[in-house]
Design an enzyme around this catalytic site. Structure first.
Site, short mmCIF file in Angstrom:
data_model
loop_
_atom_site.label_atom_id
_atom_site.label_comp_id
_atom_site.label_asym_id
_atom_site.label_seq_id
_atom_site.Cartn_x
_atom_site.Cartn_y
_atom_site.Cartn_z
N SER A 138 70.03 87.88 15.16
CA SER A 138 69.37 87.02 14.18
C SER A 138 69.23 87.75 12.86
CB SER A 138 67.98 86.69 14.71
OG SER A 138 67.20 86.10 13.70
N TYR A 157 59.12 88.99 18.74
CA TYR A 157 60.43 88.33 18.85
C TYR A 157 61.48 89.14 18.08
CZ TYR A 157 64.31 85.30 17.59
OH TYR A 157 65.58 84.82 17.37
N LYS A 208 65.07 91.33 19.28
CA LYS A 208 66.44 91.23 18.75
C LYS A 208 66.93 92.60 18.27
CE LYS A 208 67.29 86.90 19.46
NZ LYS A 208 68.15 86.52 20.58
P1 NAD Z 1 67.17 77.29 22.57
O1 NAD Z 1 65.78 77.58 23.03
O2 NAD Z 1 67.51 75.87 22.25
O3 NAD Z 1 68.22 77.83 23.63
C1 NAD Z 1 67.98 78.93 24.46
C2 NAD Z 1 68.24 78.50 25.89
O4 NAD Z 1 68.02 79.60 26.77
C3 NAD Z 1 67.31 77.37 26.35
O5 NAD Z 1 68.09 76.32 26.90
C4 NAD Z 1 66.44 78.03 27.42
O6 NAD Z 1 66.06 77.11 28.42
C5 NAD Z 1 67.34 79.13 27.93
N1 NAD Z 1 66.65 80.28 28.51
C6 NAD Z 1 65.59 80.96 27.98
N2 NAD Z 1 65.25 81.97 28.81
C7 NAD Z 1 66.12 81.94 29.86
C8 NAD Z 1 66.28 82.72 31.01
N3 NAD Z 1 65.47 83.75 31.29
N4 NAD Z 1 67.26 82.41 31.89
C9 NAD Z 1 68.10 81.35 31.64
N5 NAD Z 1 67.98 80.58 30.56
C10 NAD Z 1 67.01 80.86 29.67
O7 NAD Z 1 67.46 78.23 21.31
P2 NAD Z 1 68.69 78.26 20.31
O8 NAD Z 1 68.19 77.86 19.00
O9 NAD Z 1 69.85 77.58 20.91
O10 NAD Z 1 68.92 79.83 20.26
C11 NAD Z 1 69.87 80.50 21.07
C12 NAD Z 1 69.80 81.98 20.80
O11 NAD Z 1 69.99 82.21 19.41
C13 NAD Z 1 68.46 82.63 21.14
O12 NAD Z 1 68.71 83.90 21.69
C14 NAD Z 1 67.77 82.75 19.81
O13 NAD Z 1 66.85 83.81 19.77
C15 NAD Z 1 68.95 83.02 18.88
N6 NAD Z 1 68.67 82.63 17.50
C16 NAD Z 1 68.26 81.35 17.22
C17 NAD Z 1 67.95 81.00 15.90
C18 NAD Z 1 67.45 79.63 15.57
O14 NAD Z 1 66.80 79.49 14.53
N7 NAD Z 1 67.72 78.60 16.36
C19 NAD Z 1 68.10 81.94 14.88
C20 NAD Z 1 68.56 83.22 15.19
C21 NAD Z 1 68.84 83.55 16.52
N1 UFG Z 2 58.46 76.26 6.23
C1 UFG Z 2 57.58 75.38 5.61
N2 UFG Z 2 56.96 74.45 6.40
C2 UFG Z 2 57.17 74.36 7.75
C3 UFG Z 2 58.09 75.25 8.35
C4 UFG Z 2 58.71 76.20 7.55
O1 UFG Z 2 57.35 75.44 4.41
O2 UFG Z 2 56.57 73.50 8.39
C5 UFG Z 2 59.13 77.25 5.38
C6 UFG Z 2 58.84 78.67 5.82
O3 UFG Z 2 57.64 79.13 5.28
C7 UFG Z 2 60.08 79.40 5.32
C8 UFG Z 2 61.19 78.34 5.40
O4 UFG Z 2 60.52 77.08 5.49
O5 UFG Z 2 59.90 79.75 3.99
C9 UFG Z 2 62.06 78.51 6.64
O6 UFG Z 2 61.22 78.61 7.78
P1 UFG Z 2 61.75 78.51 9.28
O7 UFG Z 2 60.57 78.70 10.17
O8 UFG Z 2 62.57 77.30 9.46
O9 UFG Z 2 62.74 79.75 9.37
P2 UFG Z 2 62.49 81.31 9.12
O10 UFG Z 2 63.43 81.71 8.04
O11 UFG Z 2 61.07 81.62 8.94
O12 UFG Z 2 62.91 81.94 10.52
C10 UFG Z 2 63.79 81.36 11.46
C11 UFG Z 2 63.39 81.77 12.85
C12 UFG Z 2 63.55 83.27 13.00
C13 UFG Z 2 64.95 83.64 12.67
C14 UFG Z 2 65.30 83.15 11.30
C15 UFG Z 2 66.73 83.44 11.00
O13 UFG Z 2 62.07 81.38 13.13
O14 UFG Z 2 63.32 83.64 14.31
O15 UFG Z 2 65.09 81.74 11.20
O16 UFG Z 2 67.55 82.89 11.95
F1 UFG Z 2 65.10 84.96 12.70
#
Ligand code: NAD
Ligand code: UFG
Length: 352
Positions: A134, A159, A163
């Site tokens: 991430s 969290y 990562k």
């Molecule tokens: P998500 O929660 O939709 O998908 C993760 C999936 O993993 C879910 O379906 C959940 O049920 C499953 N899971 C969790 N723990 C498990 C376990 N112990 N065994 C088996 N399955 C398990 O999230 P996403 O947005 O698809 O994110 C996928 C990955 O990308 C995550 O590792 C997350 O940290 C990373 N990531 C997401 C974002 C984001 O903003 N969506 C940003 C950066 C990194």
């Molecule tokens: N924000 C608002 N109102 C809301 C939600 C978010 O103003 O209700 C703002 C936040 O303050 C931030 C921006 O929108 O300035 C983006 O916020 P997000 O929560 O959507 O995303 P972040 O950049 O804070 O972080 C997310 C995940 C992290 C991940 C990162 C990069 O929460 O775990 O994206 O992938 F690392």
């Protein structure tokens, strides 16, 4: 893939938001896919939708296993019955606020789960991995755009720490055993949905992230958006992020997978997956209003603790080495997000 052995890929967390979109692209590229997911943050309906989009023929190359990567037996069952060529590892917990309240859940799930997975992979001699890192590993960057070789800083929350640890763990494993090929993908802010509106993001409870929150305001599930921070040193005072369409992200996984499969010299390498463009919260609200035709009421609020002013990716390394770059802009992200939300205002569930 005629004449070639069909490659088998294990996708952990494949029922989730990024997982489902990626699995669809993998099936289209002719891969055979096994998903392991404990449905902690997803529902099986997402996998049914995935099959619907893939069609009956490609769906024969997909199997779903309800299982937990913290449970070694669940992994053993899979690896002893299939010779996986590589693993794409999405499974994990991802809510920053929850990780502060329940750090042990995050260390248990993200760290123990991943360590179990890597041990089982090594045991079965499957040493090719694409991992969901991430942009959180950049913390509050001193300089933007974020370059992959920036020194990674101490994280603000459990969290983010998982990562960072998992990146370091991967590097250590690969250093000790050069047979491993690992790509660590640092996603910026994934948004949007499959253009059909059939697959999308369905967060449980009140969303923490901007795009799902805006979406729930647009469909009438929430009354207004809190804009966290209007005094940042940005063009309109709101914070800037690099939003990336989930289908671009999915394609980034396909090219990364091909690279770990084909190139034996990659070692352990990190790539940013972002667009390289920053968008403010207020810009995003305006773009979503244009795409949906809905007014999004906002309330200007104080900054959210721990938030950075502006974060966006340098995309050069992924472009040069993976030959990948994002195709979609904010308009398409909002268009597809709205299509998904207007067709599925309650996500994968029917109205409670
Ligand atoms: P998500 O929660 O939709 O998908 C993760 C999936 O993993 C879910 O379906 C959940 O049920 C499953 N899971 C969790 N723990 C498990 C376990 N112990 N065994 C088996 N399955 C398990 O999230 P996403 O947005 O698809 O994110 C996928 C990955 O990308 C995550 O590792 C997350 O940290 C990373 N990531 C997401 C974002 C984001 O903003 N969506 C940003 C950066 C990194
Ligand atoms: N924000 C608002 N109102 C809301 C939600 C978010 O103003 O209700 C703002 C936040 O303050 C931030 C921006 O929108 O300035 C983006 O916020 P997000 O929560 O959507 O995303 P972040 O950049 O804070 O972080 C997310 C995940 C992290 C991940 C990162 C990069 O929460 O775990 O994206 O992938 F690392």
């Amino acid at each position: 893939m005629t004449g070639m052995k069909r490659r088998s890929i294990l996708v952990t967390g494949g029922a989730g938001f990024i997982g489902t979109h990626t699995v669809l692209q993998l099936l289209k590229q002719g891969f055979k896919v096994s998903i392991i997911d404990n449905l902690d943050n997803s529902v099986e309906e997402a996998v049914h939708r995935l099959r619907q989009l893939a069609g009956p023929q490609l769906s024969q190359n997909l199997d779903f296993h309800l299982g937990d990567i913290r449970n070694v037996e669940d992994l053993e069952k899979l690896f002893s019955s299939t010779n996986f060529d590589a693993v794409i590892h999405f499974a994990g917990l991802k809510a920053v606020g929850e990780s502060v309240a329940y750090p042990m859940r995050y260390f248990d799930n993200n760290l123990i789960g991943s360590i179990n997975l890597y041990k089982t992979m090594a045991k079965y001699n499957c040493k090719k991995l694409v991992f969901s890192s991430s942009s959180t590993v950049y913390g509050q960057p001193d300089k933007i755009p974020c370059l992959e070789d920036y020194e990674l800083k101490a994280m603000m929350n459990p969290y983010g720490r998982t990562k960072l640890f998992l990146e370091e763990i991967a590097r250590d494993i690969q250093k000790a055993d050069p047979e491993w090929r690992m790509i660590l993908l640092r996603y910026f802010n994934p948004v949007g949905a499959h253009e059909s509106g059939i697959l999308g993001e369905d967060p449980k409870g009140i969303p923490n992230n901007l795009m799902p929150y805006i979406t729930q305001v647009a469909v009438g599930r929430l009354p207004e958006l809190n804009v966290y921070g209007h005094d940042y040193p940005t063009h309109d005072g709101s914070a800037v992020r690099d939003y990336i369409h989930v289908m671009d992200l999915a394609d980034g996984h396909v090219v990364s997978l091909e690279r770990v499969l084909e190139n034996k010299d990659i070692g352990c390498v990190a790539y940013n997956l972002g667009t390289g463009r920053g968008t403010s919260v207020l810009d995003m609200v305006a773009a979503f209003e244009r795409a949906s035709g809905k007014k999004i009421p906002i309330k200007l609020c104080p900054r959210r603790p721990g938030d950075a002013t502006a974060v966006y990716a340098s995309t050069e390394k992924a472009e040069k080495e993976l030959g990948w770059k994002a195709n979609y802009g904010i308009e398409e992200m909002c268009r597809d997000q709205w299509k998904w939300a207007s067709q599925n205002p309650w996500g994968y569930q029917s109205k409670p």
